[in-house]
Design an enzyme around this catalytic site. Structure first.
Site, mmCIF file in Angstrom:
data_model
loop_
_atom_site.group_PDB
_atom_site.id
_atom_site.type_symbol
_atom_site.label_atom_id
_atom_site.label_comp_id
_atom_site.label_asym_id
_atom_site.label_seq_id
_atom_site.Cartn_x
_atom_site.Cartn_y
_atom_site.Cartn_z
ATOM 1 N N SER A 263 0.840 -1.206 0.000
ATOM 2 C CA SER A 263 0.000 0.000 0.000
ATOM 3 C C SER A 263 0.863 1.239 0.000
ATOM 4 O O SER A 263 1.966 1.232 0.545
ATOM 5 C CB SER A 263 -0.879 -0.028 1.262
ATOM 6 O OG SER A 263 -1.416 1.244 1.495
ATOM 7 N N TYR B 199 -0.979 -0.257 10.799
ATOM 8 C CA TYR B 199 -1.355 -0.958 9.555
ATOM 9 C C TYR B 199 -0.251 -0.782 8.512
ATOM 10 O O TYR B 199 0.245 -1.754 7.950
ATOM 11 C CB TYR B 199 -2.687 -0.425 9.023
ATOM 12 C CG TYR B 199 -2.859 -0.703 7.553
ATOM 13 C CD1 TYR B 199 -2.745 0.315 6.616
ATOM 14 C CD2 TYR B 199 -3.083 -1.997 7.102
ATOM 15 C CE1 TYR B 199 -2.861 0.053 5.270
ATOM 16 C CE2 TYR B 199 -3.193 -2.273 5.751
ATOM 17 C CZ TYR B 199 -3.075 -1.235 4.836
ATOM 18 O OH TYR B 199 -3.171 -1.500 3.494
ATOM 19 N N LYS C 297 2.642 -3.510 6.644
ATOM 20 C CA LYS C 297 2.939 -3.652 5.205
ATOM 21 C C LYS C 297 4.432 -3.432 4.958
ATOM 22 O O LYS C 297 5.071 -4.164 4.204
ATOM 23 C CB LYS C 297 2.121 -2.638 4.391
ATOM 24 C CG LYS C 297 0.628 -2.907 4.356
ATOM 25 C CD LYS C 297 0.288 -4.198 3.624
ATOM 26 C CE LYS C 297 -1.210 -4.386 3.480
ATOM 27 N NZ LYS C 297 -1.562 -5.650 2.815
#
Ligand code: WQD
Length: 341
Positions: free
Chosen positions: A124, A148, A152
């Site tokens: 992302s 989050y 990643k």
């Protein structure tokens, strides 16, 4: 090829599964359905006339995952499965690290033991953090600013170390910008549980009459109209990017990273007005305070994907909004919710 898609029942997963089937691949999906509905896969089977082998399971269930790799021989894995709500990740960091990082470690160990070294990983643009040096290129220093995004980034680091240690790995890391829209049929689309965190699903629910107005998170940014600018990309363009990446790594060892964006930024107010036009519905809004952690501007330089993969996004904001609306209008309560829920 025979492809395992983790998280394949989700928004981006289901659209990619559809595209893989249309390309003639055989697809197995493993999904724990925590933030998706198996209805999405049933509808993909209806749209393509092809069968999907579905395994309801969690990447944290090592035994289940191992058994799947013992039962089936995969040529490649497309890995979507993961928790992805930025705000929630700050409230429940341990759950996010366990689910996203440990789940990926289980997957990678099962892959290596089964001799499957081809992986497309769903990363992302959040790994770039609040970097303002737009347009963002793949070499921009990473700096995720929420749990989050850090999961990643850590998974990307794990994949970098893995491919440095063992040249058999063939890894494509795809950094998505803002995926929106839906398949043109309106049969599959984004179906967030509860109150949508993201702009498009929220605006779509206002258009559908499920919510009375959208709150614009800040109008004092240093942008043309003062509202946040993002690189929205149609989910079908994103799905095509996965096919292009799979084909690229079919015979290239190592790790490769690509931004999947349009290279164009749109402000919140531009999105609201584009959706109003596409849906023919009023989208009332009010300006509220900035949301913490938001960058003012984020959009991609997607030229590397064009040069390496021959891929570029083809659909514009108005198509994103009209396809998103077609899905929302036909499914005002998503897949399995009954009206009024
Ligand atoms: C877009 C713009 C908000 C909601 C996140 C994740 C990213 C990816 C996509 C997972 C911003 C504004 C939003 C609202 C608003 N997800 N906004 N009112 O934050 O760019 O990206 O989702 O991979 O990793 O970081 O997307 O849609 O939440 O926000 O004004 O009700 O819309 O401030 O400018 P974001 P978003």
């Amino acid at each position: 090829m025979k492809i395992l898609v983790t998280g394949g029942a989700g928004f981006i997963g289901s659209h990619t599964v559809l595209t893989l089937l249309e390309e003639g691949h055989e697809v197995t999906v493993i999904d724990n359905l925590i933030n998706s509905a198996v209805d999405s896969l049933e509808r993909v089977e209806g749209l393509t006339g092809k069968k999907i082998n579905f395994c309801e399971g969690d990447l944290l269930d090592y035994g289940r995952l191992r058994a799947l790799f013992d039962q089936e021989e995969f040529d490649s894995v497309v890995h979507f499965a993961g928790l992805k709500a930025v705000g929630e990740s700050a409230e429940e960091p341990l759950r996010y690290y366990r689910n996203n990082v440990v789940g990926t470690l289980n997957l990678l160990e099962c892959m290596a033991d089964a001799g499957v070294y081809s992986l497309v990983f769903s990363s992302s643009a959040t790994v770039y953090g609040a970097s303002e040096n737009v347009p963002l290129i793949e070499g921009t220093p990473l700096g995720a600013i929420n749990p989050y995004g850090r999961t990643k980034q850590q998974i990307e680091d794990i994949l970098t170390d893995l491919s440095a240690a063992d040249p058999r790995w063939r890894v494509a890391v795809l950094r998505y910008f803002n995926p929106v829209g839906a398949h043109e049929s309106g049969r599959i689309g984004e179906d967030p549980k509860g109150t949508p965190n993201n702009l498009l699903p929220y605006v779509a629910q206002v258009a559908a009459g499920r919510r009375d107005k959208v709150t614009v998170f800040g109008s004092d940014y240093n942008t043309e109209d003062g509202t946040g600018v993002r690189d929205y990309i149609h989910v079908m363009d994103l799905a095509a990017g996965h096919i292009a990446a799979l084909n690229f790594i079919a015979n290239k060892n190592g790790i490769f990273r690509w931004n999947l964006g349009t290279g164009r930024g749109s402000s919140v107010l531009e999105v609201v007005s584009a959706f109003q036009k596409a849906s023919g519905r009023p989208i009332p809004y009010e300006v509220g305070p900035r949301r913490s952690g938001d960058a003012a501007v984020s959009y991609a330089d997607p030229s590397a994907a064009l040069v390496d993969l021959g891929w570029r996004a083809r659909r514009d904001l108005s198509q994103m909004c009209s396809d998103h609306w077609a899905w929302q209008e036909a499914n005002p309560f998503g897949y399995t919710h009954q009206a009024g829920s």
